[in-house]
Motif scaffolding. Structure first.
Motif, PDB file in Angstrom:
ATOM      1  N   UNK B 107      16.407  -5.807  -4.623  1.00 23.22           N
ATOM      2  CA  UNK B 107      16.205  -6.809  -3.470  1.00 23.22           C
ATOM      3  C   UNK B 107      14.627  -6.406  -2.923  1.00 23.22           C
ATOM      4  N   UNK B 108      14.408  -5.104  -2.358  1.00 25.68           N
ATOM      5  CA  UNK B 108      13.269  -4.722  -1.868  1.00 25.68           C
ATOM      6  C   UNK B 108      12.291  -4.856  -2.879  1.00 25.68           C
ATOM      7  N   UNK B 109      12.487  -4.543  -4.372  1.00 21.48           N
ATOM      8  CA  UNK B 109      11.507  -4.844  -5.267  1.00 21.48           C
ATOM      9  C   UNK B 109      10.861  -5.939  -5.443  1.00 21.48           C
ATOM     10  N   UNK B 110      11.916  -6.934  -5.378  1.00 22.32           N
ATOM     11  CA  UNK B 110      11.486  -8.342  -5.618  1.00 22.32           C
ATOM     12  C   UNK B 110      10.738  -8.748  -4.286  1.00 22.32           C
ATOM     13  N   UNK B 111      11.143  -8.295  -3.264  1.00 22.35           N
ATOM     14  CA  UNK B 111      10.522  -8.819  -2.043  1.00 22.35           C
ATOM     15  C   UNK B 111       8.973  -8.261  -2.111  1.00 22.35           C
ATOM     16  N   UNK B 112       8.783  -6.984  -2.297  1.00 23.33           N
ATOM     17  CA  UNK B 112       7.488  -6.293  -2.232  1.00 23.33           C
ATOM     18  C   UNK B 112       6.640  -6.910  -3.206  1.00 23.33           C
ATOM     19  N   UNK B 113       7.108  -7.293  -4.547  1.00 23.26           N
ATOM     20  CA  UNK B 113       6.450  -8.012  -5.498  1.00 23.26           C
ATOM     21  C   UNK B 113       5.926  -9.415  -4.777  1.00 23.26           C
ATOM     22  N   UNK B 114       6.746 -10.024  -4.135  1.00 18.45           N
ATOM     23  CA  UNK B 114       6.341 -11.396  -3.643  1.00 18.45           C
ATOM     24  C   UNK B 114       5.439 -10.920  -2.560  1.00 18.45           C
ATOM     25  N   UNK B 115       5.456  -9.984  -1.701  1.00 10.83           N
ATOM     26  CA  UNK B 115       4.660  -9.878  -0.622  1.00 10.83           C
ATOM     27  C   UNK B 115       3.142  -9.539  -0.846  1.00 10.83           C
ATOM     28  N   UNK B 116       3.288  -8.654  -1.978  1.00  8.35           N
ATOM     29  CA  UNK B 116       2.060  -8.044  -2.566  1.00  8.35           C
ATOM     30  C   UNK B 116       1.377  -9.149  -3.430  1.00  8.35           C
ATOM     31  N   UNK B 117       2.183 -10.169  -3.860  1.00 10.88           N
ATOM     32  CA  UNK B 117       1.464 -11.219  -4.714  1.00 10.88           C
ATOM     33  C   UNK B 117       0.883 -12.268  -3.817  1.00 10.88           C
ATOM     34  N   UNK B 118       1.652 -12.443  -2.632  1.00 13.23           N
ATOM     35  CA  UNK B 118       0.940 -13.362  -1.456  1.00 13.23           C
ATOM     36  C   UNK B 118      -0.311 -12.681  -0.947  1.00 13.23           C
ATOM     37  N   UNK B 119      -0.389 -11.509  -0.557  1.00 13.91           N
ATOM     38  CA  UNK B 119      -1.522 -11.033   0.034  1.00 13.91           C
ATOM     39  C   UNK B 119      -2.530 -10.987  -0.956  1.00 13.91           C
ATOM     40  N   UNK B 240      15.651  -7.359   2.049  1.00 14.12           N
ATOM     41  CA  UNK B 240      14.406  -7.294   2.986  1.00 14.12           C
ATOM     42  C   UNK B 240      13.900  -5.637   2.693  1.00 14.12           C
ATOM     43  N   UNK B 241      12.731  -5.385   2.320  1.00 18.05           N
ATOM     44  CA  UNK B 241      12.296  -3.910   2.253  1.00 18.05           C
ATOM     45  C   UNK B 241      12.514  -3.294   3.734  1.00 18.05           C
ATOM     46  N   UNK B 242      12.553  -2.054   3.779  1.00 20.05           N
ATOM     47  CA  UNK B 242      12.528  -1.346   4.887  1.00 20.05           C
ATOM     48  C   UNK B 242      11.083  -1.145   5.426  1.00 20.05           C
ATOM     49  N   UNK B 243      11.119  -0.839   6.604  1.00 19.33           N
ATOM     50  CA  UNK B 243       9.612  -0.513   7.281  1.00 19.33           C
ATOM     51  C   UNK B 243       8.858   0.627   6.685  1.00 19.33           C
ATOM     52  N   UNK B 244       9.671   1.669   6.222  1.00 18.56           N
ATOM     53  CA  UNK B 244       9.162   2.613   5.285  1.00 18.56           C
ATOM     54  C   UNK B 244       8.681   2.167   3.985  1.00 18.56           C
ATOM     55  N   UNK B 245       9.467   1.323   3.463  1.00 11.84           N
ATOM     56  CA  UNK B 245       8.825   0.674   2.292  1.00 11.84           C
ATOM     57  C   UNK B 245       7.562  -0.067   2.422  1.00 11.84           C
ATOM     58  N   UNK B 246       7.552  -0.749   3.549  1.00 18.09           N
ATOM     59  CA  UNK B 246       6.240  -1.711   3.701  1.00 18.09           C
ATOM     60  C   UNK B 246       5.110  -0.832   3.887  1.00 18.09           C
ATOM     61  N   UNK B 247       5.369   0.340   4.550  1.00 20.43           N
ATOM     62  CA  UNK B 247       4.286   1.273   4.973  1.00 20.43           C
ATOM     63  C   UNK B 247       3.824   1.934   3.708  1.00 20.43           C
ATOM     64  N   UNK B 248       4.738   2.266   2.835  1.00 19.81           N
ATOM     65  CA  UNK B 248       4.397   2.826   1.499  1.00 19.81           C
ATOM     66  C   UNK B 248       3.497   1.784   0.542  1.00 19.81           C
ATOM     67  N   UNK B 249       4.025   0.590   0.742  1.00 19.57           N
ATOM     68  CA  UNK B 249       3.538  -0.384  -0.110  1.00 19.57           C
ATOM     69  C   UNK B 249       1.958  -0.990   0.248  1.00 19.57           C
ATOM     70  N   UNK B 250       1.659  -0.604   1.743  1.00 17.55           N
ATOM     71  CA  UNK B 250       0.450  -1.331   2.286  1.00 17.55           C
ATOM     72  C   UNK B 250      -0.804  -1.116   1.659  1.00 17.55           C
ATOM     73  N   UNK B 251      -1.178   0.354   1.327  1.00 18.10           N
ATOM     74  CA  UNK B 251      -2.299   0.516   0.829  1.00 18.10           C
ATOM     75  C   UNK B 251      -2.253   0.245  -0.926  1.00 18.10           C
TER      76      UNK B 251
END
Lengths: 153, 500
Positions: B107-119, B240-251
């Motif tokens: 789930x988080x992997x798919x979500x982060x892929x979508x969010x990263x792609x959107x950005x 949904x990814x956790x806050x830690x996931x989002x933080x780790x993924x931002x940069x």
């Protein structure tokens, strides 16, 4: 083993390039070459075919020296049935109409798979034929007879 | 400010009800088919191309663009859930995405892929709007010699930087150029390589080449082996990814976007090299590189952002110069040509609705992807269970009917079969089809520009080296070829593709 070139990846690739390049060059001899200032229709093809042959020769020689084999197996059976299904579709489409063409295509192409399950193929054919008639004939309005001789054709 | 006016104009085009529907349909169908295991974005586009030909140009392009990133995102979904990359760019996503799925974090992997792609998609869209117009304006000054040199550069760099053997890729470019020659020569009216078949005097249809080389070859390759993949379907609970996931993924997302945007805009390089490079960069700068390959979220976020950014900025050379950067872009360019639009810098001024409407629709398409995919993940997962023996005849069906409908003639379908045999043989011998299709698309243009350049210069080939812009393209071409011949750098490229 040392002289077995039949499964040598680069040897075969080079051979294919040489063959295509050779045919291309030979056929282009019929087209006027022109001059560099006024290129004729044969200019570009001959240059390209020559280049392809040069690459082919290089790859072929490298293949003989490196002797790397083609990975995996050749899917000749799948290739034959898939290509055949396309040909059957085109041939039937013109003569018998869209539904017979699709049915023939599905049955031939299904043979390309690992297993052929009659019931599944029948259902798949029925569903996909309906879908494709819906999309192409009703959706996009393509003017093909569903079955030649039926319904006014 | 002009950029914003243009973008607003684009949105007025893209937001008409009709175009919005086409965008939605494109993204939806693209994802739907892209998700299906064993069907990559190229095959998806190739099989759906003929369907768009009956639409008006703007709608057709908007729908195709939607199909393109829908398919790309669908490919990431398959990569994460089934470890089955649909194309080279998704190989990287498999590495950590699949591991995350095995740990129950699909789930988080798919979500982060979508969010990263959107950005990445947002940034990419802005970059096109920013750099597109000046580049097109500059390109308007190009004469025949400049165009020839530019195409040469695009083709050489595509071959050299592409996955696989360099010499073979160059040979594939040449083969593609030769296939592009089939048909009637515009200058002499002479039929070349038509083998006496009347249909061939119009040339080999563009979708025929695409379907034969990509769809048929890929299906046969998939049918070779009996491999079965396990699907992680039951474990998707937390999306949904956790806050830690989002933080780790931002940069990683930001870095990936930068790297992807850069590589995407270069003619000849596409999403695959950018996602590989991003993965390498992330692995290098990570505090603990050993986590990579074992489910590090950075290893999904970075490359996913990167390949989407590259997918967007790849439109820059395609739309402004008429030089496609990747096989997918070659398909888009071919679609443009079939719609009767000559690709090149004049598109922006002569068809502003097309250019800006397409750009705006890219942003809308990216937004749709995020909105649509997260709730629909359950549906995509169900699709993954469809056995391949049902899929491949259906793909063949779309290809067959689609190609038949182009000229209402079975000849195109027969040609598909022949090119399929060629495509499969080439794939088996590890000759990449991507450079071939680039050559095929650019072939006629290249001959025409070469002919014109030599006519202007009275047959003097130094014309390519005496005009400054042309000279710089030639020097760049030589530079790209040279650095790739250098053993040290070639090793790096191979590392980038294999180590991942």
């Amino acid at each position: 083993m040392r002289f077995d070139l039949r499964n040598n990846k680069d040897f075969l690739a080079g051979l294919l390039m040489l063959a295509i390049g050779g045919i291309g060059f030979y056929m282009a001899l019929d087209y006027p070459f022109g001059t560099t200032q006024r290129m004729g229709p044969g200019y570009f093809p001959r240059v390209l075919a020559g280049t392809l042959m040069a690459f082919g020769l290089y790859v072929l020689v490298r293949g003989v020296r490196v002797m790397e084999k083609v990975k995996g197996v050749w899917g000749f059976k799948a290739l034959a049935f898939i290509s055949l299904s396309l040909v059957v579709f085109g041939w039937t489409m013109d003569r018998l109409g869209m539904i017979p063409a699709l049915v023939a295509m599905f049955f031939v192409s299904a043979y390309a798979g690992h297993e052929f399950r009659w019931k599944e193929v029948v259902v798949l054919t029925a569903v996909m034929t309906l879908l494709s008639v819906g999309i192409f004939i009703y959706g996009l309005g393509l003017p093909y007879p569903l079955i030649v001789g039926v319904g006014g054709y | 400010m002009e950029m914003f006016n243009n973008l607003i104009y684009g949105f007025t085009v893209a937001l008409t009800f009709q175009n919005l529907v086409y965008c939605f349909v494109g993204v939806f169908v693209g994802t739907l088919i892209g998700v299906l295991p064993g069907i990559g974005p190229l095959v998806t586009i190739a099989m759906l191309l003929p369907i768009t030909f009956n639409l008006p140009p703007v709608a057709a392009l908007i729908m195709l663009a939607g199909i393109y990133y829908g398919a790309q995102y669908g490919g990431s979904t398959t990569a994460i859930l089934v470890n089955l990359p649909g194309e080279t760019a998704a190989v990287v996503t498999c590495l950590d995405g699949y591991q995350m799925a095995r740990q129950g974090r699909a789930g988080p992997a798919l979500a982060i892929a979508a969010i990263g792609s959107f950005f990445a998609g947002c940034v990419g869209t802005l970059l096109i709007a920013l750099f597109g117009p000046p580049l097109a304006e500059w390109a308007l000054k190009f004469g025949a010699p400049e165009y020839f040199s530019l195409m040469l550069m695009g083709l050489v760099s595509a071959a050299v930087l592409a996955h696989g053997d360099m010499v073979k890729s160059l040979a594939m470019v040449v083969l593609g150029l030769l296939i592009g020659i089939v048909g009637t020569d515009v200058n002499s009216g002479m039929a070349r390589y038509s083998f006496g078949i009347p249909e061939l005097t119009d040339g080999i249809g563009f979708t025929v080449v695409a379907v034969g080389l990509f769809a048929v070859a890929e299906i046969v390759t998939n049918l070779e082996s009996k491999e079965r993949k396990e699907v992680f379907t039951s474990k998707i609970k937390n999306l949904m990814p956790t806050v830690a996931d989002l933080k780790a993924s931002f940069w990683p997302i930001v870095r990936g976007t930068g790297i992807g945007a850069f590589f995407g805009a270069l003619p000849g390089t596409g999403p695959s090299i950018s996602s590989f490079s991003t993965y390498m960069v992330e692995k290098k700068i990570a505090k603990d590189p050993s986590r990579f390959g074992k489910g590090a979220i950075e290893g999904v976020a970075g490359p996913e952002a990167s390949n989407n950014a590259a997918a967007q900025t790849a439109f820059i050379p395609t739309l402004t110069l008429g030089i496609p950067g990747s096989a997918t872009m070659a398909l888009m360019l071919g679609a443009l040509t079939i719609q009767g639009i000559a690709p090149g810098p004049q598109v922006m001024t002569s068809k502003p609705d097309l250019f800006w409407g397409l750009i705006a629709s890219m942003w809308i398409g990216n937004a749709l992807l995020v909105v649509m995919n997260l709730p629909l993940v359950g549906l995509w997962v169900q699709l993954l269970k469809i056995p391949y023996r049902w899929l491949f005849p259906s793909i063949i069906m779309f290809c067959a009917v689609g190609n038949y409908s182009l000229n209402n003639s079975p000849m195109d379908v027969y040609m598909c079969a022949i090119l399929g045999v060629l495509g499969y043989t080439l794939a088996k011998l590890e000759c990449e089809p991507a450079p071939l299709i680039l050559g095929y698309v650019l072939g006629p243009l290249m001959e025409e520009n070469l002919r014109r350049a030599l006519l202007i210069s009275r047959g003097d080939p130094t014309v390519f080296f005496t005009r400054p812009i042309s000279l710089s393209f030639m020097l760049l071409t030589a530079f790209i070829a040279f650095i790739m011949i250098a053993p040290a750098i070639r090793k790096k490229k191979e590392e980038a593709y294999t180590s991942g």
